[in-house]
Motif scaffolding. Structure first.
Motif, short mmCIF file in Angstrom:
data_model
loop_
_atom_site.label_atom_id
_atom_site.label_comp_id
_atom_site.label_asym_id
_atom_site.label_seq_id
_atom_site.Cartn_x
_atom_site.Cartn_y
_atom_site.Cartn_z
N GLU A 6 0.66 2.51 7.30
CA GLU A 6 -0.34 2.72 8.35
C GLU A 6 0.24 2.34 9.71
OE1 GLU A 6 -4.62 0.79 9.61
OE2 GLU A 6 -4.23 1.14 7.47
N LYS A 7 -0.12 3.11 10.75
CA LYS A 7 0.38 2.79 12.08
C LYS A 7 -0.64 3.16 13.14
CE LYS A 7 2.86 7.05 13.24
NZ LYS A 7 4.15 7.60 13.68
N ARG A 8 -0.34 2.76 14.36
CA ARG A 8 -1.13 3.14 15.52
C ARG A 8 -0.40 4.24 16.27
NH1 ARG A 8 -4.65 -1.04 17.89
NH2 ARG A 8 -5.03 -2.64 16.31
N ILE A 21 -5.20 8.60 24.45
CA ILE A 21 -6.17 8.45 23.37
C ILE A 21 -5.56 7.50 22.34
CG2 ILE A 21 -7.54 9.65 21.61
CD1 ILE A 21 -6.81 12.26 23.22
N LYS A 22 -6.17 6.36 22.18
CA LYS A 22 -5.68 5.36 21.24
C LYS A 22 -6.16 5.69 19.82
CE LYS A 22 -3.86 2.69 24.46
NZ LYS A 22 -2.40 2.47 24.56
N VAL A 23 -5.22 5.79 18.93
CA VAL A 23 -5.53 6.01 17.51
C VAL A 23 -5.13 4.73 16.79
CG1 VAL A 23 -5.21 7.49 15.50
CG2 VAL A 23 -4.98 8.45 17.81
N LYS A 24 -6.11 3.94 16.38
CA LYS A 24 -5.83 2.63 15.82
C LYS A 24 -5.37 2.68 14.37
CE LYS A 24 -9.19 0.31 18.84
NZ LYS A 24 -10.44 -0.49 18.90
N ARG A 25 -5.78 3.74 13.66
CA ARG A 25 -5.39 3.85 12.24
C ARG A 25 -5.00 5.29 11.94
NH1 ARG A 25 -9.47 1.97 7.98
NH2 ARG A 25 -7.54 1.80 6.75
N CYS A 26 -3.76 5.50 11.54
CA CYS A 26 -3.34 6.84 11.13
C CYS A 26 -2.09 6.75 10.28
CB CYS A 26 -3.09 7.74 12.35
SG CYS A 26 -1.71 7.24 13.39
N LYS A 27 -1.87 7.76 9.49
CA LYS A 27 -0.63 7.94 8.76
C LYS A 27 -0.69 9.28 8.03
CE LYS A 27 -2.11 4.91 4.89
NZ LYS A 27 -1.64 3.89 3.93
#
Length: 299
Positions: A64-66, A76-82
Motif C-alpha cells: 500500500e502507498k500514497r 489530489i492526495k490519495v492516501k491509500r492506493c495500490k
C-alpha cells in the motif's frame, strides 16, 4: 526462477491470458459492492471492514502507498492506493472543493475506486450533492469499477423539497440509476477506459500507454527512473530496457509482467520521436509533456 522463465519462453508456446474483465467482481452481488449502513455507527464500522477486505483482495500481493495526482495545477492526495485501486472517504472527494478535472484524473489513474461513508444528503449539503453527481458521471463514463458504503440505497440518498433544487433532484436520479448500473454484471465486464488524450492515436498508442500516466514527476525523478532502467548507462533506452519498464508497470498495475510484443513495439515507436532506434531522456520527457501525461513509476 528467472533462468527458468527464459527457458519456458524459448521452448514453449506462450499464450496471453490477460483479460480486461475482473472476474472476481462477477462472483459478487450488489449487496457486497454497495453496503448500506443506515447511518448507524456500528454498521459503519462493519462496512469499513468489508470495504477494507475488498481493498486487500484486489491487491494483497502489493504494498500500500500514497500518491499525489496533479491536474490543472491542483494536487489530489490519495492516501491509500495500490495496483490500480484507490480507497477514499466521501469527505475527501465531495466535502472539499473538487470538480470534474479532479475526478477525471482519478479515473485515469485507477480502474477501481472504493468510497467509504456516502451520507444522507439534503438541501443543506447541496455542494456535496453536486460533486457526487459529477464524480459518478465521470467514473461511469470512464468505466471505473465502484465499491462503496452508503447511508441508504441510491434512490434514497437525496430527497429535494418540492419546488427547490429540482435540477439537482433530476440529476441525482440519473446518478442513482448509474450507481445501480455500476453494480450490474454487464457493467463489471466493461473494460476500464482511462481516456488518456493523445494528439495522434492512429497506431493505438493510447491503449498501450494507458499504463504511463497518473503522477507528475520532476527532472530529478526522471533521472532516478533512468538510473534504474538504463542498464548500460548510455543515456538511452533500447527496446529491451523499455520492455523491463513496461513489465514493472504492468506488475504494479495488474499484478503480472506479461506485456505483449506489439505493445512494446507501439510504445517504443511512440517514444522514439526521431526513429533512430533508441529513446533518449529528452524524447521521454518530451513525450510526457506533449501528451500532458506523466509516468506512473517505481522508485
Amino acid at each position: 526462477f528467472v533462468p527458468c522463465i527464459k527457458q519456458i519462453q524459448e521452448r514453449c508456446d506462450v499464450y496471453d491470458l490477460d483479460s480486461d474483465v475482473d472476474f472476481r467482481l462477477l462472483m459478487t452481488n450488489t449487496a457486497s459492492m454497495y453496503v448500506v449502513t443506515e447511518d448507524d455507527a456500528n454498521r459503519k464500522v462493519q462496512a469499513d471492514k468489508e470495504l477494507d477486505v475488498w481493498f486487500e483482495s484486489f491487491t494483497s500481493h502489493l504494498k500500500e502507498k500514497r500518491m499525489t495526482l496533479v491536474t490543472q495545477g491542483r494536487k489530489i492526495k490519495v492516501k491509500r492506493c495500490k495496483g490500480g485501486v484507490a480507497s477514499f472517504d466521501f469527505e475527501e472527494l465531495c466535502s472539499v472543493p473538487t470538480g470534474a478535472a479532479d475526478f477525471i484524473a482519478i479515473s485515469r489513474a485507477f480502474h477501481t475506486v472504493i468510497l467509504h461513508n456516502i451520507p444522507f444528503l439534503s438541501m443543506e449539503r447541496l455542494p456535496e450533492v453536486r460533486r457526487l453527481i459529477t464524480m459518478i458521471d465521470v467514473f461511469y463514463d470512464h468505466k471505473v469499477k465502484f465499491i462503496c458504503s452508503a447511508a441508504a440505497m441510491p434512490f434514497e440518498l437525496f430527497k429535494a423539497e418540492k419546488g427547490a433544487a429540482q435540477d439537482e433532484a433530476f440529476a441525482f436520479d440519473r446518478t442513482a440509476s448509474r450507481l445501480n448500473d455500476m453494480m450490474s454484471d454487464e457493467y463489471k465486464t466493461k473494460s476500464h477506459n482511462p481516456g488518456v488524450d493523445f494528439a495522434d492515436d492512429s497506431d493505438g498508442t493510447a491503449k498501450v500507454m494507458a499504463e504511463l500516466h497518473n503522477e507528475e514527476i520532476s527532472e530529478t525523478e526522471i533521472e532516478e527512473l533512468w538510473k534504474r532502467y538504463d542498464k548500460d548507462h548510455s543515456g538511452e533506452l533500447n527496446k529491451d530496457e523499455l520492455r523491463e519498464l513496461l513489465e514493472d508497470l504492468s506488475f504494479v498495475k495488474k499484478g503480472h509482467r506479461n506485456v505483449r510484443d506489439e505493445y512494446v513495439d507501439q510504445a517504443f515507436k511512440s517514444l522514439d520521436a526521431d526513429g533512430d532506434g533508441v529513446i533518449t531522456k529528452g524524447e521521454f520527457s518530451n513525450f510526457a509533456d506533449r501528451t500532458k501525461t506523466a509516468v506512473w513509476y517505481i522508485i
